[in-house]
Design a protein around this motif. Structure first.
Motif, PDB file in Angstrom:
ATOM      1  N   PRO A 192       5.742  16.887  60.192  1.00 31.91           N
ATOM      2  CA  PRO A 192       5.811  17.716  61.399  1.00 31.91           C
ATOM      3  C   PRO A 192       4.483  18.434  61.685  1.00 31.91           C
ATOM      4  CG  PRO A 192       7.720  18.116  59.976  1.00 31.91           C
ATOM      5  CD  PRO A 192       6.797  17.203  59.225  1.00 31.91           C
ATOM      6  N   TYR A 193       3.601  18.528  60.678  1.00 29.73           N
ATOM      7  CA  TYR A 193       2.344  19.254  60.877  1.00 29.73           C
ATOM      8  C   TYR A 193       1.137  18.341  61.089  1.00 29.73           C
ATOM      9  CZ  TYR A 193       4.592  23.631  59.998  1.00 29.73           C
ATOM     10  OH  TYR A 193       5.411  24.717  60.118  1.00 29.73           O
ATOM     11  N   SER A 194       1.325  17.024  60.893  1.00 24.36           N
ATOM     12  CA  SER A 194       0.164  16.120  60.967  1.00 24.36           C
ATOM     13  C   SER A 194      -0.593  16.284  62.284  1.00 24.36           C
ATOM     14  CB  SER A 194       0.585  14.655  60.843  1.00 24.36           C
ATOM     15  OG  SER A 194       1.362  14.465  59.706  1.00 24.36           O
ATOM     16  N   GLY A 195       0.149  16.363  63.395  1.00 29.89           N
ATOM     17  CA  GLY A 195      -0.476  16.449  64.711  1.00 29.89           C
ATOM     18  C   GLY A 195      -1.281  17.718  64.911  1.00 29.89           C
ATOM     19  N   ARG A 196      -0.913  18.753  64.187  1.00 27.07           N
ATOM     20  CA  ARG A 196      -1.610  20.037  64.377  1.00 27.07           C
ATOM     21  C   ARG A 196      -2.712  20.269  63.353  1.00 27.07           C
ATOM     22  NH1 ARG A 196       3.056  24.009  64.274  1.00 27.07           N
ATOM     23  NH2 ARG A 196       4.354  22.219  63.791  1.00 27.07           N
ATOM     24  N   ALA A 197      -2.801  19.383  62.356  1.00 25.94           N
ATOM     25  CA  ALA A 197      -3.823  19.572  61.314  1.00 25.94           C
ATOM     26  C   ALA A 197      -5.214  19.289  61.884  1.00 25.94           C
ATOM     27  CB  ALA A 197      -3.538  18.630  60.150  1.00 25.94           C
ATOM     28  N   THR A 198      -6.218  19.935  61.331  1.00 30.42           N
ATOM     29  CA  THR A 198      -7.599  19.663  61.750  1.00 30.42           C
ATOM     30  C   THR A 198      -7.981  18.240  61.345  1.00 30.42           C
ATOM     31  OG1 THR A 198      -7.968  21.949  61.037  1.00 30.42           O
ATOM     32  CG2 THR A 198      -9.922  20.695  61.739  1.00 30.42           C
ATOM     33  N   TRP A 199      -7.566  17.867  60.125  1.00 25.95           N
ATOM     34  CA  TRP A 199      -7.795  16.506  59.625  1.00 25.95           C
ATOM     35  C   TRP A 199      -6.477  16.010  59.028  1.00 25.95           C
ATOM     36  CZ3 TRP A 199     -10.697  20.676  57.586  1.00 25.95           C
ATOM     37  CH2 TRP A 199     -11.987  20.821  58.114  1.00 25.95           C
ATOM     38  N   SER A 200      -6.153  14.761  59.306  1.00 21.63           N
ATOM     39  CA  SER A 200      -4.925  14.197  58.763  1.00 21.63           C
ATOM     40  C   SER A 200      -5.277  12.869  58.115  1.00 21.63           C
ATOM     41  CB  SER A 200      -3.950  14.016  59.934  1.00 21.63           C
ATOM     42  OG  SER A 200      -2.654  13.965  59.463  1.00 21.63           O
ATOM     43  N   LEU A 201      -5.067  12.755  56.820  1.00 15.88           N
ATOM     44  CA  LEU A 201      -5.426  11.513  56.119  1.00 15.88           C
ATOM     45  C   LEU A 201      -4.149  10.822  55.668  1.00 15.88           C
ATOM     46  CD1 LEU A 201      -8.419  12.868  53.983  1.00 15.88           C
ATOM     47  CD2 LEU A 201      -8.537  11.561  56.118  1.00 15.88           C
ATOM     48  N   ARG A 202      -3.954   9.580  56.116  1.00 12.65           N
ATOM     49  CA  ARG A 202      -2.746   8.816  55.776  1.00 12.65           C
ATOM     50  C   ARG A 202      -2.993   8.032  54.499  1.00 12.65           C
ATOM     51  NH1 ARG A 202      -1.005  11.271  59.365  1.00 12.65           N
ATOM     52  NH2 ARG A 202      -0.404  12.282  57.452  1.00 12.65           N
ATOM     53  N   GLY A 203      -2.278   8.355  53.428  1.00  9.38           N
ATOM     54  CA  GLY A 203      -2.414   7.587  52.196  1.00  9.38           C
ATOM     55  C   GLY A 203      -1.903   8.372  51.013  1.00  9.38           C
ATOM     56  N   ALA A 204      -1.990   7.753  49.849  1.00 10.55           N
ATOM     57  CA  ALA A 204      -1.491   8.355  48.613  1.00 10.55           C
ATOM     58  C   ALA A 204      -2.501   9.386  48.097  1.00 10.55           C
ATOM     59  CB  ALA A 204      -1.271   7.275  47.576  1.00 10.55           C
ATOM     60  N   SER A 205      -2.007  10.543  47.681  1.00  9.57           N
ATOM     61  CA  SER A 205      -2.929  11.598  47.241  1.00  9.57           C
ATOM     62  C   SER A 205      -3.697  11.189  45.990  1.00  9.57           C
ATOM     63  CB  SER A 205      -2.179  12.917  47.018  1.00  9.57           C
ATOM     64  OG  SER A 205      -1.058  12.715  46.205  1.00  9.57           O
ATOM     65  N   GLY A 206      -3.085  10.355  45.130  1.00  8.99           N
ATOM     66  CA  GLY A 206      -3.764   9.924  43.905  1.00  8.99           C
ATOM     67  C   GLY A 206      -4.962   9.030  44.201  1.00  8.99           C
ATOM     68  N   GLU A 207      -4.993   8.474  45.416  1.00 11.73           N
ATOM     69  CA  GLU A 207      -6.163   7.672  45.802  1.00 11.73           C
ATOM     70  C   GLU A 207      -7.118   8.489  46.653  1.00 11.73           C
ATOM     71  OE1 GLU A 207      -4.843   4.050  47.699  1.00 11.73           O
ATOM     72  OE2 GLU A 207      -3.513   3.641  46.009  1.00 11.73           O
ATOM     73  N   ILE A 208      -6.543   9.203  47.641  1.00  7.80           N
ATOM     74  CA  ILE A 208      -7.405   9.900  48.611  1.00  7.80           C
ATOM     75  C   ILE A 208      -8.150  11.078  47.972  1.00  7.80           C
ATOM     76  CG2 ILE A 208      -7.337  11.366  50.676  1.00  7.80           C
ATOM     77  CD1 ILE A 208      -5.507   9.445  51.944  1.00  7.80           C
ATOM     78  N   LEU A 209      -7.474  11.876  47.169  1.00  9.21           N
ATOM     79  CA  LEU A 209      -8.132  13.098  46.663  1.00  9.21           C
ATOM     80  C   LEU A 209      -9.357  12.789  45.796  1.00  9.21           C
ATOM     81  CD1 LEU A 209      -5.063  15.438  46.008  1.00  9.21           C
ATOM     82  CD2 LEU A 209      -6.684  15.519  47.910  1.00  9.21           C
ATOM     83  N   PRO A 210      -9.278  11.840  44.847  1.00  9.29           N
ATOM     84  CA  PRO A 210     -10.500  11.540  44.069  1.00  9.29           C
ATOM     85  C   PRO A 210     -11.630  11.004  44.945  1.00  9.29           C
ATOM     86  CG  PRO A 210      -8.558  10.570  43.030  1.00  9.29           C
ATOM     87  CD  PRO A 210      -8.114  11.100  44.353  1.00  9.29           C
TER      88      PRO A 210
END
Ligand code: BJW
Ligand code: ZN
Length: 252
Positions: A224-242
């Motif tokens: 529900p917040y993706s549209g309002r986020a400054t940046w929205s990254l679609r994917g698994a956190s274990g891949e995106i965060l590193p």
């Protein structure tokens, strides 16, 4: 392959005065911990998790609810933190080392953030590892094997319940206050692996945004917040965060 990240996002990670992070069950998915809404498989598939995670369910059928939580406790005991947990612990160390503030707020009950090295974690929904007597309130840390009786009993004779926060129950006041303070004080807010439908935790994202923070949302699905986020990254956190960390801290 590393995805290209917005230069402003990388800069915000390097220079924010206060980073606040809200995590949900998705952060632990790659550790093998089922997300809350996927936690009922096998023999449990006929139950609705939102119906089991209530004080009314425990009153009605303490054996069933205690069994469900004890099985989850024993299954989490076999899980280890993943690269997403480790990355968040690293950002915390880096932020503190450069004199910034960092607050990690979690809805998770598995304590995998602490196992990854995160400190001062704010637990909004309690933990599976501490059980509490419903009569005398005595708390016990339960790290041993599966219980032998369901529900298990306190020495006073009362029933032991998991030390988690069920629907309709008040969140631990101090934890919620600390989380709300961080949400309104931070200049960068990360919302990671949460469906953002359970309040008051989900409300922290709006509080941060209204107070002027820039918001990053990381999730394989829209929230529900993706549209309002400054940046929205679609994917698994274990891949995106590193990947995000390596882009922010090695490409300077
Ligand atoms: C990945 C991924 C990968 C997958 N990488 N991502 C305002 C409006 C409407 C309702 C309310 C309101 N205020 C209060 C309410 C009522 C209620 C509520 O919010 N209901 C809504 C469902 C409508 N809230 C409450 O009852 C709260 N109490 C309260 O407000 O009390 C008031 C009070 C005051 C004074 C006196 C008395 C009362 C309590 C909420 C407690 C929530 N507890 C639970 C259970 C904990 C124990 C357990 O685990 O069994 O907490 S519910 C469950 O939801 C659990 C979670 O922490 C929480 C949030 O879920 P989360 O983490 O977002 O997980 P999922 O499964 O929903 O989503 C996973 C996400 O991960 C998905 O988006 C995936 O896409 C993503 N994902 N793989 C990154 N690899
Ligand atoms: Zn007791």
């Amino acid at each position: 392959m590393t995805q290209p990240f917005d230069a402003d996002l990388l800069d915000a990670l390097r220079s924010a005065h206060h980073i606040a992070v809200l995590t949900g069950a998705g952060v632990s998915a790659e550790s093998g911990v089922p997300t809350f809404r996927d936690a009922l498989t096998g023999l449990w598939a006929r139950y609705d998790p939102a119906q089991l995670a209530t004080p009314e369910a425990f009153e009605r059928d303490p054996e069933l609810v205690a069994r469900w939580y004890d099985e989850r406790r024993c299954s989490v005991a076999r899980c280890v933190p993943n690269a997403g947990h480790v990355a968040l612990a690293q950002v915390q160390r880096q932020t503190i080392d450069r004199g910034g503030a960092f607050t990690l707020i979690t809805q998770n009950v598995d304590r995998l953030h602490q196992a990854a090295g995160s400190i001062d974690v704010i637990e909004l929904h309690g933990t599976l590892w501490v059980w509490r007597c419903i009569d005398c309130d005595m708390e016990t840390e339960e790290r041993g094997p599966a219980f032998s009786a369901f529900p298990s009993h306190c020495s006073c004779g009362g029933l032991k319940r998991p030390g988690v926060v069920w629907f309709g129950e008040e969140l631990p006041r101090h934890a919620l206050l600390q989380a709300q303070r961080a949400a309104t004080a931070c200049d960068l807010f990360l919302s990671i692996g949460t469906s953002s439908v359970v309040y008051p935790a989900a409300g922290l994202i709006d509080q941060a945004s209204r107070a002027g923070a820039r918001v990053l949302d990381v999730n394989p699905q829209e929230t529900p917040y993706s549209g309002r986020a400054t940046w929205s990254l679609r994917g698994a956190s274990g891949e995106i965060l590193p990947q995000l960390l390596s882009a922010a801290f090695t490409a300077e």
